[in-house]
Design a protein around this motif. Structure first.
Motif, PDB file in Angstrom:
ATOM      1  N   ARG A  95      12.648  18.254 100.273  1.00  0.00           N
ATOM      2  CA  ARG A  95      13.029  16.857 100.453  1.00  0.00           C
ATOM      3  C   ARG A  95      11.953  15.870 100.017  1.00  0.00           C
ATOM      4  N   GLU A 144      10.912   9.636 101.310  1.00  0.00           N
ATOM      5  CA  GLU A 144      11.741  10.790 101.650  1.00  0.00           C
ATOM      6  C   GLU A 144      11.283  11.453 102.946  1.00  0.00           C
ATOM      7  N   ASP A 198      12.386   9.220 105.811  1.00  0.00           N
ATOM      8  CA  ASP A 198      13.818   9.339 106.059  1.00  0.00           C
ATOM      9  C   ASP A 198      14.156  10.657 106.754  1.00  0.00           C
ATOM     10  N   LEU A 199      13.448  11.731 106.387  1.00  0.00           N
ATOM     11  CA  LEU A 199      13.654  13.021 107.044  1.00  0.00           C
ATOM     12  C   LEU A 199      13.356  12.912 108.534  1.00  0.00           C
ATOM     13  N   GLU A 210      16.156  11.317 110.385  1.00  0.00           N
ATOM     14  CA  GLU A 210      17.292  12.224 110.523  1.00  0.00           C
ATOM     15  C   GLU A 210      17.070  13.199 111.674  1.00  0.00           C
ATOM     16  N   ALA A 241      17.512  11.395 114.945  1.00  0.00           N
ATOM     17  CA  ALA A 241      18.907  11.124 115.281  1.00  0.00           C
ATOM     18  C   ALA A 241      19.566  12.334 115.931  1.00  0.00           C
ATOM     19  N   ASP A 242      19.088  13.538 115.611  1.00  0.00           N
ATOM     20  CA  ASP A 242      19.679  14.762 116.135  1.00  0.00           C
ATOM     21  C   ASP A 242      18.955  15.300 117.358  1.00  0.00           C
ATOM     22  N   ARG A 291      15.552   0.439 112.555  1.00  0.00           N
ATOM     23  CA  ARG A 291      15.879   1.781 113.047  1.00  0.00           C
ATOM     24  C   ARG A 291      15.323   1.938 114.464  1.00  0.00           C
TER      25      ARG A 291
END
Length: 288
Positions: free
Chosen positions: A16, A60, A63-64, A67, A70-71, A100
């Motif tokens: 990524r 990148e 952004d990873l 993510e 969020a989980d 965010r």
């Protein structure tokens, strides 16, 4: 104590983002590593929240992390990247990141740059001004005495900028002499806006795993004396800590260093300072 906050954790995905420092020579670290691997250690040690910190100077990687956040509800903060040397683009990206929910700060990999005084360049200085104006903290990942000297100048130029020294700016653990680190970090600590992470305190000579509580104690005691518990915060530095004995060994070592402190002081270092500095959610889900 309402659980431990780990203020310094990494994840990375080699497919990524571009991790220029991560090469085959990194051994067990040279692979994509997700947060799922550390969750059993969190459960075993009482860690109830963590701050993800950038591992690459690119969008990148940032952004990873969002993510993952969020989980994974245990992620209560993200320290991402903006290009400080491009202040206009940094301002645009910062505006996006601040929308965010988990965003808490910015870091650049200054220790990988040839110039240890990179933060003092006029373009980078303007980028730091963007952070100062927005009230966004900056993680300083320094490893050299020159990095501490640079922090002194940054503090003078940006008196409203909150800074946190990652890994206590890598004191020379195991080298037998704490100077000039000790004198410089004492001067840096004179600025009440500078905090520090009790993290990444591995042997500075030979094998990173060759640290002991006794070898780390002089550097920790000095940091405690100059910053106080209200400006120190625990960081596990996982997965880098895999080369220093693993998550449980590192946290057990830090808890040994804290054993003689009173419960309030231990709580500040293991949780409270990080919550306040990064404005993290508390156990009831509100923010400070």
């Amino acid at each position: 104590m309402s659980g431990i906050i780990d203020a310094h954790l990494h994840v990375w995905d080699l497919d990524r983002a571009s991790y220029t420092w991560l090469t085959p020579e990194a051994g067990v670290l040279y692979r994509s590593i997700g947060m799922d691997e550390v969750l059993p250690s969190f459960a075993a040690t009482g860690v109830t929240g963590t701050v993800l910190v950038q591992s690459a100077d690119d969008d990148e990687d940032t952004d990873l992390m969002f993510e993952v956040a969020a989980d994974q509800p245990l992620v209560v903060g993200v320290v991402g990247y903006v290009p400080l040397h491009e202040p206009e683009r940094a301002a645009e990206r910062l505006e996006e990141l601040r929308r965010r929910p988990q965003f808490r700060g910015i870091r650049n990999l200054i220790h990988d740059r040839p110039d240890p005084r990179w933060l003092l360049r006029s373009d980078v200085d303007a980028g730091l001004g963007v952070l100062e104006a927005a009230g966004v903290p900056f993680d300083v990942v320094g490893v050299l005495p020159e990095h501490l000297e640079t922090v002194l100048e940054v503090s003078a130029r940006h008196p409203e900028l909150d800074l946190v020294l990652d890994h206590l700016n890598k004191p020379p653990i195991g080298a037998g002499d704490l100077e000039p680190w000790a004198s410089l970090i004492a001067r840096v600590a004179e600025n009440p806006r500078v905090h520090a992470k009790v993290s990444g305190l591995y042997s500075a000579v030979g094998d990173p795993a060759d640290w002991t509580v006794d070898s780390v104690r002089p550097a920790f005691d000095h940091a405690l004396a100059v910053f106080g518990p209200d400006r120190l915060m625990y960081g596990g530095d996982w997965p880098v800590s895999l080369i220093a004995g693993g998550y449980e060994r590192v946290l057990a070592g830090i808890e040994s260093l804290l054993a003689d402190l009173d419960p309030h002081e231990r709580d500040r270092i293991l949780s409270g300072t990080a919550r306040r500095f990064y404005w993290l959610p508390d156990t009831e889900g509100t923010t400070r």
